[in-house]
Design a protein around this motif. Structure first.
Motif, mmCIF file in Angstrom:
data_model
loop_
_atom_site.group_PDB
_atom_site.id
_atom_site.type_symbol
_atom_site.label_atom_id
_atom_site.label_comp_id
_atom_site.label_asym_id
_atom_site.label_seq_id
_atom_site.Cartn_x
_atom_site.Cartn_y
_atom_site.Cartn_z
ATOM 1 N N ARG A 1 0.615 -0.940 -0.006
ATOM 2 C CA ARG A 1 -0.212 -0.101 -0.376
ATOM 3 C C ARG A 1 1.012 1.024 0.071
ATOM 4 O O ARG A 1 0.206 2.248 0.606
ATOM 5 C CB ARG A 1 -1.182 0.058 0.978
ATOM 6 N N PHE A 2 2.094 1.247 0.260
ATOM 7 C CA PHE A 2 3.284 2.611 -0.401
ATOM 8 C C PHE A 2 3.412 2.689 -1.641
ATOM 9 O O PHE A 2 3.923 1.940 -2.718
ATOM 10 C CB PHE A 2 4.608 1.789 0.831
ATOM 11 N N PRO A 3 2.703 3.350 -2.485
ATOM 12 C CA PRO A 3 2.979 3.721 -3.809
ATOM 13 C C PRO A 3 4.473 4.078 -4.456
ATOM 14 O O PRO A 3 4.663 4.017 -4.725
ATOM 15 C CB PRO A 3 2.136 4.470 -4.328
ATOM 16 N N ASP A 4 4.559 5.031 -3.510
ATOM 17 C CA ASP A 4 6.074 5.413 -3.339
ATOM 18 C C ASP A 4 7.373 3.949 -2.746
ATOM 19 O O ASP A 4 7.482 3.766 -1.835
ATOM 20 C CB ASP A 4 5.801 6.677 -2.760
ATOM 21 N N ALA A 5 7.878 3.825 -3.550
ATOM 22 C CA ALA A 5 9.183 2.708 -3.408
ATOM 23 C C ALA A 5 9.883 3.255 -2.645
ATOM 24 O O ALA A 5 10.694 2.908 -1.552
ATOM 25 C CB ALA A 5 9.867 2.812 -5.070
ATOM 26 N N ALA A 6 10.439 4.251 -2.525
ATOM 27 C CA ALA A 6 11.630 4.902 -1.326
ATOM 28 C C ALA A 6 10.888 4.852 -0.068
ATOM 29 O O ALA A 6 11.231 4.603 0.901
ATOM 30 C CB ALA A 6 11.516 6.329 -1.475
ATOM 31 N N GLN A 7 9.677 5.401 0.039
ATOM 32 C CA GLN A 7 9.748 5.000 1.680
ATOM 33 C C GLN A 7 8.209 3.624 1.812
ATOM 34 O O GLN A 7 8.423 3.585 2.704
ATOM 35 C CB GLN A 7 7.462 6.039 1.232
ATOM 36 N N ARG A 8 8.383 2.688 1.059
ATOM 37 C CA ARG A 8 8.129 1.497 1.004
ATOM 38 C C ARG A 8 9.299 1.062 1.352
ATOM 39 O O ARG A 8 8.848 -0.110 2.740
ATOM 40 C CB ARG A 8 7.717 0.687 -0.478
ATOM 41 N N SER A 9 10.516 0.814 1.075
ATOM 42 C CA SER A 9 11.514 0.779 1.161
ATOM 43 C C SER A 9 11.810 1.191 3.064
ATOM 44 O O SER A 9 12.641 0.157 3.337
ATOM 45 C CB SER A 9 12.566 0.729 0.662
ATOM 46 N N LYS A 10 11.980 2.101 2.902
ATOM 47 C CA LYS A 10 11.698 3.130 4.803
ATOM 48 C C LYS A 10 11.117 2.472 5.711
ATOM 49 O O LYS A 10 11.692 1.292 6.678
ATOM 50 C CB LYS A 10 12.012 4.280 4.391
ATOM 51 N N PHE A 11 10.122 1.988 5.071
ATOM 52 C CA PHE A 11 9.397 0.681 6.031
ATOM 53 C C PHE A 11 9.908 -0.615 6.258
ATOM 54 O O PHE A 11 9.675 -0.594 7.379
ATOM 55 C CB PHE A 11 8.019 0.862 5.478
ATOM 56 N N LEU A 12 10.323 -1.458 5.295
ATOM 57 C CA LEU A 12 10.209 -2.193 5.905
ATOM 58 C C LEU A 12 11.715 -2.439 5.893
ATOM 59 O O LEU A 12 11.806 -3.319 7.008
ATOM 60 C CB LEU A 12 10.481 -2.692 3.958
ATOM 61 N N THR A 13 12.736 -1.242 5.959
ATOM 62 C CA THR A 13 13.107 -1.569 6.785
ATOM 63 C C THR A 13 13.331 -1.010 8.439
ATOM 64 O O THR A 13 14.202 -1.699 9.146
ATOM 65 C CB THR A 13 14.616 0.238 6.139
ATOM 66 N N MET A 14 12.571 0.179 8.483
ATOM 67 C CA MET A 14 12.036 0.233 10.228
ATOM 68 C C MET A 14 11.686 -1.430 10.767
ATOM 69 O O MET A 14 12.481 -1.682 11.959
ATOM 70 C CB MET A 14 10.700 0.860 10.315
ATOM 71 N N VAL A 15 10.589 -1.902 9.849
ATOM 72 C CA VAL A 15 10.058 -3.291 10.578
ATOM 73 C C VAL A 15 11.756 -4.546 10.654
ATOM 74 O O VAL A 15 11.342 -5.255 11.934
ATOM 75 C CB VAL A 15 9.450 -4.176 9.754
ATOM 76 N N SER A 16 11.948 -4.229 9.570
ATOM 77 C CA SER A 16 13.879 -5.124 9.932
ATOM 78 C C SER A 16 14.131 -4.890 10.738
ATOM 79 O O SER A 16 14.641 -6.096 11.911
ATOM 80 C CB SER A 16 14.312 -5.406 8.612
ATOM 81 N N ASN A 17 14.975 -3.655 10.923
ATOM 82 C CA ASN A 17 15.269 -3.196 12.174
ATOM 83 C C ASN A 17 15.126 -3.468 13.494
ATOM 84 O O ASN A 17 15.577 -3.770 15.033
ATOM 85 C CB ASN A 17 15.359 -2.011 12.053
ATOM 86 N N VAL A 18 13.691 -3.171 13.855
ATOM 87 C CA VAL A 18 13.187 -4.198 14.698
ATOM 88 C C VAL A 18 13.399 -5.610 15.763
ATOM 89 O O VAL A 18 13.764 -6.337 16.223
ATOM 90 C CB VAL A 18 11.665 -3.055 15.533
ATOM 91 N N GLU A 19 13.005 -6.491 14.658
ATOM 92 C CA GLU A 19 13.274 -7.381 14.406
ATOM 93 C C GLU A 19 14.780 -7.772 14.645
ATOM 94 O O GLU A 19 14.624 -9.085 15.716
ATOM 95 C CB GLU A 19 12.990 -8.360 12.919
#
Lengths: 387, 94
Positions: free
Chosen positions: A197-215
């Motif tokens: 649901r993130f149309p912007d690729a840069a924001q999508r990747s930022k979001f996924l990095t946040m999740v992987s950092n917490v894990e």
């Protein structure tokens, strides 16, 4: 419904008009609390502000500053000890950019507890005189920022309460408002769905990095996340894994609105770009709500399966449960009984509409149960050590 | 009202909308099953037989893996399923 709020010089609108006393560090908390108590202002008791480093230090500064900048605050007094890592002048200067009245004092410069309280009260009395004449004006829903939280979840949260909030959030965003999904830990296992649901690729990747950092941070501890996430209460309620909890949690983001961006903890929501945002906060409710309010949220909706009393010092928190037993058990604390959907007495869409109407009423001044009970929980998300 | 909520067609577990008792026979739509043990309200029941290490589906998504063989009608919770994510205790195996 027309929204009415307090206009701020920077173009934002407050739905409350608090005088805020910000202790720059733990060393100034007691003095800040006493000033606030004597004059009916709000303080932010916390345990930080000194001997912190790097991103952790910056995050604490951003949180305290963000509370001062939040549109629900009409005037700010920063109280410091004087020698702490977070300099009171630094916070005051940043908040001053919003155009609201801001002053700072330090205990060392004033000459001790009593003199600081006296000087603080003299400053805050003048703030109170100014704020007493403040008038509300109509404002557009484009200026309304809603924080979304779930805590003490049980299976009813994912089935009823969170999807109903999602309906209200979709409606708010479709009318031009802003809402924030939070709690990165509770995205683990659902990130593949939200990422689409993130149309912007840069924001999508930022979001996924946040999740992987917490894990990664959780994995580094070397233990099973379970017991911390889901919590013992989540498990007692019937949630078995973090994936199950996350897949219920994500429904708060609704179905239709795209995610515009992924924000850091306490980062200011860009008011010129309303819509749906994600914020990188922890699953712990108080720290998470604090981050969204520091980012500019004027109100919060909070779903709870097990029940919670949580409020916030400067923003109203609307509580919703999907569990009918929890509602009757903690009716004093919970604003909306979504349990009627579980019992088949109303539809999810009707509950979503009820939540949306409640958001507008509370924005226009109706008090939440947490406000009536004086709940003012505040907690800063720490990502580093104290040295 | 159905005593069991199956959220997605792919799901092999359902949410019990009331306490289910051992031996109860539950019917809804064209489906029926025998409840094998007591299951608390809002907790999960196996809608099908699930083999060891196979995925558990709720919301049409994987919520974990079976740590033992689970039969249709049995209680599904932390005693017989586990998270795949956030497993620092299994780090060496990753």
């Amino acid at each position: 419904m027309k929204l009415m709020g307090y206009p701020r010089e920077n173009g934002t609108y407050g739905i409350r008009n608090h005088i805020l006393i910000i202790p720059a560090s733990v060393c100034a908390v007691e003095v800040a609390n006493r000033i606030a108590e004597k004059i009916g202002a709000v303080s932010l008791p916390h345990q930080h502000g000194c001997c912190q480093m790097g991103d952790d230090f910056r995050q604490t500064v951003r949180t305290l500053t963000g509370f001062g900048c939040n549109p629900n605050v009409g005037a700010v007094l920063v109280v410091g000890l004087g020698c702490e890592g977070i300099q009171p002048s630094q916070i005051a200067e940043e908040i001053k950019k919003t155009g609201k009245p801001v002053e700072f004092i330090t205990i060392q410069a004033c000459g001790g507890t009593t003199k600081t309280i006296e000087q603080g009260l003299s400053i805050v009395s003048k703030f109170a005189e100014t704020l007493a004449t403040a008038q509300k004006v109509p404002f557009s829903i484009n200026h309304l920022i809603l924080g979304m939280e779930c805590g003490g979840s049980d299976p009813t949260s994912g089935i009823v309460a969170n999807p109903a909030i999602g309906i209200a959030s979709d409606q708010l965003v479709s009318l031009g408002g802003t809402s924030i999904l939070s709690e990165t830990t509770e995205v683990i296992g659902a990130e593949h769905i939200l990422a689409e649901r993130f149309p912007d690729a840069a924001q999508r990747s930022k979001f996924l990095t946040m999740v992987s950092n917490v894990e990664k941070r959780a994995l580094a501890v070397g233990e099973d996340l379970r017991g911390s996430q889901p919590t013992p209460g989540n498990i007692q309620g019937g949630l078995s894994t973090i994936e199950e909890k996350s897949l219920g949690c994500m429904h708060k983001a609704g179905n239709t609105a795209p995610f515009i961006g992924a924000l850091a903890y306490g980062e200011t929501v860009p008011t010129e770009k309303p819509g749906l945002y994600f914020m990188d906060t922890p699953g712990e409710d108080i720290d998470s709500i604090t981050g969204m309010v520091a980012g500019g949220a004027q109100l919060v909706v909070f779903t709870t399966g097990r029940g919670t009393p949580t409020g916030c010092p400067i923003a109203p928190v609307i509580k919703i449960t999907g569990n009918p037993e929890t509602y009757y058990n903690m009716e004093e604390n919970i604003d909306i009984n979504g349990g009627k959907v579980m019992q088949g007495d109303c539809t999810l869409d009707e509950l979503g509409e009820e939540i949306f109407r409640k958001i507008l009423l509370v924005a226009n001044g109706a008090q939440t149960k947490a406000e009536k009970l004086g709940h003012k929980e505040f907690g800063i998300y720490r990502i580093g050590f104290t040295f | 009202m159905n005593p069991i909520l199956k959220i997605h067609e792919k799901d092999n577990v359902g949410t019990c909308l009331r306490l289910l008792e051992a031996g109860e026979v539950v019917h809804w739509e064209s489906f029926s099953l025998i409840v094998r043990e007591e299951i608390p309200q809002y907790h999960k029941i196996a809608l099908a037989d699930i083999s060891l290490h196979s995925p558990i589906y709720k919301y049409g998504q994987i919520i974990g893996l079976a740590t033992q063989k689970i039969s249709q009608g049995e209680y599904v919770h932390v005693h017989n399923i586990e998270s795949i994510r956030g497993r620092g205790d299994k780090k060496e195996e990753c």
